[in-house]
Design an enzyme around this catalytic site. Structure first.
Site, PDB file in Angstrom:
ATOM      1  N   PRO A 117       0.817  -1.221   0.000  1.00 38.85           N
ATOM      2  CA  PRO A 117       0.000   0.000   0.000  1.00 38.85           C
ATOM      3  C   PRO A 117       0.848   1.268   0.000  1.00 38.85           C
ATOM      4  CG  PRO A 117       0.039  -0.977   2.186  1.00 38.85           C
ATOM      5  CD  PRO A 117       0.833  -1.887   1.306  1.00 38.85           C
ATOM      6  N   CYS A 118       1.487   1.519  -1.139  1.00 39.87           N
ATOM      7  CA  CYS A 118       2.362   2.681  -1.216  1.00 39.87           C
ATOM      8  C   CYS A 118       1.564   3.975  -1.147  1.00 39.87           C
ATOM      9  CB  CYS A 118       3.194   2.627  -2.494  1.00 39.87           C
ATOM     10  SG  CYS A 118       2.205   2.555  -3.977  1.00 39.87           S
ATOM     11  N   HIS A 119       0.218   3.890  -1.327  1.00 38.51           N
ATOM     12  CA  HIS A 119      -0.586   5.110  -1.169  1.00 38.51           C
ATOM     13  C   HIS A 119      -0.560   5.586   0.278  1.00 38.51           C
ATOM     14  CE1 HIS A 119      -3.357   1.696  -0.470  1.00 38.51           C
ATOM     15  NE2 HIS A 119      -3.984   2.501   0.386  1.00 38.51           N
TER      16      HIS A 119
END
Lengths: 183, 284
Positions: B189-191
């Site tokens: 989940p790089c967001h």
């Protein structure tokens, strides 16, 4: 093995679809050679997977001309022979704890149990005898008589003259017969 | 050509057919499914913001991109959007080419997504989905795995990821570069990773998508930015004596009367607070 080879045509049209066709056309040959050269069922799976993966990665760098000149089966088997020879060498350097020579008994991994059953069904004894041939004779006999390659193609795969292929095959067969008779 | 009288072709009869037939019988077919040790499969799957195309191997998901790719006008920064568009690939061809460049495996059509992928994307609880990061470099893999541990609804700064991989804060740039080409957005989940104070970076799905994902998870970006405007990057509770990142679930429970803001972990430490063991606030 000319440009009428459907595998080559498919590879030129689409590398990934072509790969699937190449795999379908040659998987049995590559796997049979991997298995009969020696090693366990799992080793043969590893070597076959590695062969096709290396082949694909090489193909991504090939232009049309190079693709058109390819003899897929001989090329795949050449890759397999390299993988196999390296594997044999690394095994000589650091042999696995138990299963040094002969067919594995009492190994409880499921794949190996299946493999052992398979080997027994398909000529455990003769497969064992093949393992006692010198490497170059074994390779020649397996390529010639297990997967039925023409002598010229074997010469390409093993990078030796056709005459040498023939003598390896005939010496290998003679030795197999002697070994079989002695049992 | 040679003078060996036992040439295979000439002497097969003499050899007897028994042995040759037995040798020919040693040929076997490759086991079913062996091709999946070599090739990856692609499928389309519903993501939180629309269709995605996923490529997976027997190890796990290796590559995930929106389908169709982020259109250039949907991102705030046109330059970024154009880049994302190219990286995403406009067609199966583009997706396959990018996958080939990154992973170097044949890509074949798959029948269905790997077990668990669709529900994980639907719920945002993606930490259980197996990933295939074999094609990634060591640093890249460390970064991706560190980001995997960021819980839903929380955000972390780039420097935090650098610290979690045992690198100095100066590695934050390298972290950002890795995440800007995250092969498996949403699953890693790089967001949930931003610049200090909630500044959004270059997300693979585009900055608009990042903001939408964070809001859908309940992240209060305005509040993080408002705090940063007052140079508050950490929140502490004077009842527990613990200092957290602002979006940590522990920080969100602090009642206003007991909440104290800090600019750095060092300041908080000096005031007698210890860093939270769940969000690991790191010296910035």
């Amino acid at each position: 093995m000319s440009d009428t080879d459907p595998v080559l045509k498919a590879l030129q049209d689409d590398l990934d679809e072509g790969f699937a066709e190449m795999y379908a056309a040659h998987r049995a040959t590559v796997f049979s050679v991997a298995l009969r050269l020696g090693g366990s069922w799992a080793d043969a799976e590893d070597h076959t997977a590695e062969t096709f993966l290396r082949a694909y990665r090489a193909l991504t760098g090939y232009d049309r001309e190079r693709l058109a000149a390819l003899q897929p089966r001989a090329w795949l088997l050449t890759i397999l022979m390299n993988i196999w020879r390296n594997w044999v060498r690394s095994r000589v350097r650091n042999p696995p704890p138990d299963l040094r020579d002969e067919p594995v008994d009492g190994v409880c991994r499921r794949a190996d149990v299946e493999a052992a059953a398979e080997l027994r069904e398909t000529g455990d004894e003769l497969a064992g005898l093949l393992g006692r041939l010198p490497e170059e004779q074994r390779a020649a006999v397996v390529l010639r008589h297990v997967v039925d390659l023409p002598v010229a193609e074997i010469a390409t795969v093993l990078k030796i003259p056709q005459g040498t292929v023939k003598s390896h095959v005939s010496r290998g067969l003679r030795r197999l017969r002697t070994l079989g008779g002695a049992r | 050509m040679t003078h060996d009288p036992r040439l295979p072709g000439q002497s097969e009869a003499a050899c007897g057919t028994g042995l040759l037939a037995a040798l020919a019988a040693l040929a076997v077919d490759a086991p079913e499914g062996l091709i999946d040790r070599v090739a990856a499969r692609w499928v389309t799957v519903q993501g939180p913001l629309g269709e995605l195309r996923a490529a997976f191997t027997d190890h796990g998901v290796a590559y995930l991109r929106p389908e169709p790719p982020v259109p250039p006008d949907e991102a705030a920064d046109p330059g970024v959007a154009a880049g994302a568009f190219e990286a995403g690939g406009g067609t199966v061809g583009g997706f396959a080419e990018e996958f080939r460049r990154l992973v170097g495996r044949p890509l074949l059509r798959g029948a269905r997504p790997p077990a668990g992928l669709a529900p994980a994307l639907r719920t945002g609880r993606t930490s259980g989905v197996p990933l295939d990061l074999r094609a990634c470099g060591a640093f890249e893999r460390e970064v991706l795995l560190a980001v995997r541990s960021v819980p839903r609804g929380e955000i972390r700064p780039y420097a935090w990821v650098a610290a979690r991989t045992g690198r100095p804060a100066a590695a934050a740039r390298a972290v950002a570069a890795v995440l800007a080409r995250n092969p498996v957005p949403l699953l890693v989940p790089c967001h949930r990773v931003t610049g200090a104070g909630g500044v959004l970076g270059t997300h693979v799905l585009g900055p608009l998508a990042q903001e939408r994902l964070l809001r859908a998870e309940g992240v209060d970006l305005e509040r993080v930015r408002e705090l940063a405007g007052r140079r508050v990057y950490y929140l502490a509770s004077d009842t527990t004596g613990i200092v957290c990142l602002p979006t940590c679930h522990n920080a969100r429970r602090i009642t206003p009367s007991h909440r104290r803001g800090f600019r750095s972990v060092a300041q908080a430490r000096a005031a007698g607070y210890r860093p939270c063991r769940s969000c690991h606030p790191t010296p910035a």
